[in-house]
Design an enzyme around this catalytic site. Structure first.
Site, PDB file in Angstrom:
ATOM      1  N   ARG A 151      93.066  27.038  13.904  1.00 33.65           N
ATOM      2  CA  ARG A 151      91.999  27.528  14.775  1.00 33.65           C
ATOM      3  C   ARG A 151      91.442  28.863  14.331  1.00 33.65           C
ATOM      4  O   ARG A 151      90.523  29.371  14.963  1.00 33.65           O
ATOM      5  CB  ARG A 151      92.582  27.720  16.175  1.00 33.65           C
ATOM      6  CG  ARG A 151      92.267  26.633  17.160  1.00 33.65           C
ATOM      7  CD  ARG A 151      93.057  26.973  18.404  1.00 33.65           C
ATOM      8  NE  ARG A 151      92.445  26.546  19.603  1.00 33.65           N
ATOM      9  CZ  ARG A 151      92.759  25.419  20.232  1.00 33.65           C
ATOM     10  NH1 ARG A 151      93.622  24.580  19.725  1.00 33.65           N
ATOM     11  NH2 ARG A 151      92.195  25.138  21.372  1.00 33.65           N
TER      12      ARG A 151
ATOM     13  N   ARG B 125      89.683  15.769  33.612  1.00 29.83           N
ATOM     14  CA  ARG B 125      90.828  15.299  32.818  1.00 29.83           C
ATOM     15  C   ARG B 125      92.152  15.410  33.570  1.00 29.83           C
ATOM     16  O   ARG B 125      92.412  16.370  34.274  1.00 29.83           O
ATOM     17  CB  ARG B 125      90.920  16.141  31.551  1.00 29.83           C
ATOM     18  CG  ARG B 125      92.199  15.901  30.765  1.00 29.83           C
ATOM     19  CD  ARG B 125      92.177  16.563  29.446  1.00 29.83           C
ATOM     20  NE  ARG B 125      91.996  17.994  29.531  1.00 29.83           N
ATOM     21  CZ  ARG B 125      91.799  18.757  28.468  1.00 29.83           C
ATOM     22  NH1 ARG B 125      91.736  18.230  27.261  1.00 29.83           N
ATOM     23  NH2 ARG B 125      91.657  20.050  28.618  1.00 29.83           N
TER      24      ARG B 125
ATOM     25  N   LYS C 280      89.786  15.598  20.728  1.00 36.33           N
ATOM     26  CA  LYS C 280      90.816  15.677  19.688  1.00 36.33           C
ATOM     27  C   LYS C 280      92.098  14.975  20.136  1.00 36.33           C
ATOM     28  O   LYS C 280      92.653  14.148  19.421  1.00 36.33           O
ATOM     29  CB  LYS C 280      91.145  17.152  19.364  1.00 36.33           C
ATOM     30  CG  LYS C 280      89.940  17.992  18.963  1.00 36.33           C
ATOM     31  CD  LYS C 280      90.329  19.429  18.646  1.00 36.33           C
ATOM     32  CE  LYS C 280      90.843  20.238  19.828  1.00 36.33           C
ATOM     33  NZ  LYS C 280      89.832  20.512  20.865  1.00 36.33           N
TER      34      LYS C 280
ATOM     35  N   ARG D  13      95.913  20.353  33.822  1.00 31.98           N
ATOM     36  CA  ARG D  13      96.250  21.579  33.116  1.00 31.98           C
ATOM     37  C   ARG D  13      95.782  22.819  33.851  1.00 31.98           C
ATOM     38  O   ARG D  13      94.700  22.836  34.417  1.00 31.98           O
ATOM     39  CB  ARG D  13      95.627  21.550  31.707  1.00 31.98           C
ATOM     40  CG  ARG D  13      96.489  20.827  30.710  1.00 31.98           C
ATOM     41  CD  ARG D  13      95.787  20.527  29.415  1.00 31.98           C
ATOM     42  NE  ARG D  13      95.061  21.646  28.829  1.00 31.98           N
ATOM     43  CZ  ARG D  13      94.470  21.592  27.643  1.00 31.98           C
ATOM     44  NH1 ARG D  13      94.537  20.484  26.925  1.00 31.98           N
ATOM     45  NH2 ARG D  13      93.820  22.627  27.179  1.00 31.98           N
TER      46      ARG D  13
ATOM     47  N   ARG E 263      87.377  29.529  26.462  1.00 31.01           N
ATOM     48  CA  ARG E 263      87.896  28.680  25.381  1.00 31.01           C
ATOM     49  C   ARG E 263      86.776  28.311  24.410  1.00 31.01           C
ATOM     50  O   ARG E 263      86.977  28.278  23.196  1.00 31.01           O
ATOM     51  CB  ARG E 263      88.574  27.433  25.964  1.00 31.01           C
ATOM     52  CG  ARG E 263      89.937  27.764  26.607  1.00 31.01           C
ATOM     53  CD  ARG E 263      90.395  26.729  27.622  1.00 31.01           C
ATOM     54  NE  ARG E 263      90.489  25.385  27.087  1.00 31.01           N
ATOM     55  CZ  ARG E 263      90.606  24.294  27.843  1.00 31.01           C
ATOM     56  NH1 ARG E 263      90.641  24.400  29.162  1.00 31.01           N
ATOM     57  NH2 ARG E 263      90.695  23.110  27.290  1.00 31.01           N
TER      58      ARG E 263
HETATM   59  P1  AP5 Z   1      90.593  15.472  25.109  1.00 35.12           P
HETATM   60  O1  AP5 Z   1      90.851  14.415  24.095  1.00 35.12           O
HETATM   61  O2  AP5 Z   1      91.695  15.880  25.994  1.00 35.12           O
HETATM   62  O3  AP5 Z   1      89.917  16.744  24.391  1.00 35.12           O
HETATM   63  P2  AP5 Z   1      90.538  17.820  23.415  1.00 35.12           P
HETATM   64  O4  AP5 Z   1      89.565  17.989  22.289  1.00 35.12           O
HETATM   65  O5  AP5 Z   1      91.944  17.502  23.077  1.00 35.12           O
HETATM   66  O6  AP5 Z   1      90.392  19.078  24.356  1.00 35.12           O
HETATM   67  P3  AP5 Z   1      91.440  20.213  24.754  1.00 35.12           P
HETATM   68  O7  AP5 Z   1      90.956  20.789  26.038  1.00 35.12           O
HETATM   69  O8  AP5 Z   1      92.838  19.726  24.679  1.00 35.12           O
HETATM   70  O9  AP5 Z   1      91.170  21.212  23.601  1.00 35.12           O
HETATM   71  P4  AP5 Z   1      91.555  22.679  23.560  1.00 35.12           P
HETATM   72  O10 AP5 Z   1      91.270  22.939  22.135  1.00 35.12           O
HETATM   73  O11 AP5 Z   1      90.834  23.552  24.516  1.00 35.12           O
HETATM   74  O12 AP5 Z   1      93.055  22.708  24.098  1.00 35.12           O
HETATM   75  P5  AP5 Z   1      94.450  22.827  23.370  1.00 35.12           P
HETATM   76  O13 AP5 Z   1      95.452  22.094  24.148  1.00 35.12           O
HETATM   77  O14 AP5 Z   1      94.310  22.518  21.931  1.00 35.12           O
HETATM   78  O15 AP5 Z   1      89.337  14.987  25.977  1.00 35.12           O
HETATM   79  C1  AP5 Z   1      88.915  15.725  27.117  1.00 35.12           C
HETATM   80  C2  AP5 Z   1      88.572  14.763  28.261  1.00 35.12           C
HETATM   81  O16 AP5 Z   1      87.414  14.002  27.905  1.00 35.12           O
HETATM   82  C3  AP5 Z   1      89.673  13.742  28.543  1.00 35.12           C
HETATM   83  O17 AP5 Z   1      89.755  13.534  29.918  1.00 35.12           O
HETATM   84  C4  AP5 Z   1      89.205  12.465  27.831  1.00 35.12           C
HETATM   85  O18 AP5 Z   1      89.637  11.303  28.496  1.00 35.12           O
HETATM   86  C5  AP5 Z   1      87.696  12.604  27.862  1.00 35.12           C
HETATM   87  N1  AP5 Z   1      87.084  12.097  26.646  1.00 35.12           N
HETATM   88  C6  AP5 Z   1      87.564  12.194  25.371  1.00 35.12           C
HETATM   89  N2  AP5 Z   1      86.724  11.619  24.479  1.00 35.12           N
HETATM   90  C7  AP5 Z   1      85.663  11.178  25.218  1.00 35.12           C
HETATM   91  C8  AP5 Z   1      84.449  10.495  24.888  1.00 35.12           C
HETATM   92  N3  AP5 Z   1      84.155  10.160  23.611  1.00 35.12           N
HETATM   93  N4  AP5 Z   1      83.602  10.196  25.899  1.00 35.12           N
HETATM   94  C9  AP5 Z   1      83.890  10.528  27.189  1.00 35.12           C
HETATM   95  N5  AP5 Z   1      85.036  11.165  27.574  1.00 35.12           N
HETATM   96  C10 AP5 Z   1      85.902  11.483  26.593  1.00 35.12           C
HETATM   97  O19 AP5 Z   1      94.727  24.381  23.504  1.00 35.12           O
HETATM   98  C11 AP5 Z   1      94.972  24.966  24.772  1.00 35.12           C
HETATM   99  C12 AP5 Z   1      95.278  26.446  24.602  1.00 35.12           C
HETATM  100  O20 AP5 Z   1      96.478  26.596  23.824  1.00 35.12           O
HETATM  101  C13 AP5 Z   1      94.223  27.253  23.844  1.00 35.12           C
HETATM  102  O21 AP5 Z   1      93.186  27.699  24.706  1.00 35.12           O
HETATM  103  C14 AP5 Z   1      95.067  28.397  23.294  1.00 35.12           C
HETATM  104  O22 AP5 Z   1      95.363  29.359  24.296  1.00 35.12           O
HETATM  105  C15 AP5 Z   1      96.366  27.699  22.920  1.00 35.12           C
HETATM  106  N6  AP5 Z   1      96.383  27.182  21.544  1.00 35.12           N
HETATM  107  C16 AP5 Z   1      96.494  25.869  21.174  1.00 35.12           C
HETATM  108  N7  AP5 Z   1      96.480  25.748  19.842  1.00 35.12           N
HETATM  109  C17 AP5 Z   1      96.329  27.007  19.345  1.00 35.12           C
HETATM  110  C18 AP5 Z   1      96.213  27.525  18.022  1.00 35.12           C
HETATM  111  N8  AP5 Z   1      96.229  26.735  16.931  1.00 35.12           N
HETATM  112  N9  AP5 Z   1      96.067  28.871  17.894  1.00 35.12           N
HETATM  113  C19 AP5 Z   1      96.046  29.692  18.955  1.00 35.12           C
HETATM  114  N10 AP5 Z   1      96.135  29.258  20.253  1.00 35.12           N
HETATM  115  C20 AP5 Z   1      96.283  27.921  20.425  1.00 35.12           C
HETATM  116 MG    MG Z   2      93.792  18.408  23.496  1.00 33.77          MG
END
Ligand code: AP5
Ligand code: MG
Ligand code: ZN
Length: 217
Positions: A88, A127, A13, A161, A172
């Protein structure tokens, strides 16, 4: 144009939202990034969120919806929004509808990145990001052009992170399955969902997203 990128942790994402922001002038609204900034600054929202995020659980709906509302309020009407990691939960999906209406916006597309959960742990554990501008990288899949130097800003400082470890990732993913995947039918019923192969390489995923979005002006 306003779009949601949906998918489990590590689905890509943030990677795709960053590319759309750079190439289309849309604005990435990542609640994860906003919460990490709040944790870093020690704000009241950050103090509440820190332990919850480190455990891999979801922060309260009110906190994240307030962050989204505030950010949309700073954007020009003609700037498209990319919702990354929001909504979410079902209550967040309902809040987003209200917030979009209040800001005179409508939702155009929901793009689900379909991925194989077993591969996601490798993505997440490898990552890292630029400590200066936040650009995302991966030890294997997405390295800077010059080793140890950020492509975008030239910084040589990088960070990882706190929640990117194998144990927290499992929580997660369980949170995604239990609370986030069930909101897809809401958008399916409105015929907004496009499912794309998130296991393809980054360029191919970008191409698939570009094919869904309207042509650039
Ligand atoms: P990346 O693009 O970073 O993946 P992502 O989908 O953004 O994954 P996240 O880990 O950020 O998602 P998340 O939902 O767990 O975390 P968030 O910050 O939203 O890609 C991952 C890796 O793979 C990278 O190294 C990239 O280079 C590589 N990659 C990407 N695409 C690829 C491909 N096609 N092929 C190969 N490699 C690839 O949330 C974190 C925390 O915040 C949550 O756990 C929660 O506690 C809180 N939070 C955030 N939003 C909310 C909400 N709306 N409600 C409640 N709590 C929330
Ligand atoms: Mg992300
Ligand atoms: Zn940088």
């Amino acid at each position: 144009m306003n779009i949601i990128l949906l998918g489990p942790p590590g689905a890509g994402k943030g990677t795709q939202a960053g590319r759309l922001q750079a190439e289309r002038g849309m604005v990435q609204l990542s609640t994860g990034d906003m919460l990490r900034a709040a944790v870093k600054s020690g704000s009241p929202a950050g103090l509440k969120a820190k332990a919850v995020m480190e455990a891999g659980e979801l922060v309260s709906d009110d906190i994240v919806s307030a962050l989204i509302d505030e950010k949309l309020g700073t954007m020009a009407a003609d700037q498209g929004a990319i919702f990354d990691g929001y909504p979410r939960t079902a209550p967040q999906a309902a809040s987003l509808d209200q917030i979009l209406t209040a800001h005179g916006r409508t939702l155009d597309h929901v793009i689900e990145l379909e991925v194989d959960e077993d591969a996601l742990v490798e993505r997440i554990v490898g990552r890292y990001s630029c400590a200066s501008c936040g650009t995302n990288y991966h030890d294997v899949f997405n390295r800077p052009k010059a080793d140890g130097v950020c492509d975008v800003c030239g910084s040589t400082e990088f960070k990882r992170r706190a929640d990117d470890n194998a144990e927290t990732v499992r929580t997660r993913m369980a949170e995604y399955r239990a609370k986030t995947a069930p909101i897809l039918p809401i958008y399916d019923a409105r015929k907004l969902v496009h499912r794309i192969d998130g296991m393809a390489d980054i360029e191919h995923v970008s191409d698939a997203i570009e094919a869904i979005l309207e042509p650039r002006a």
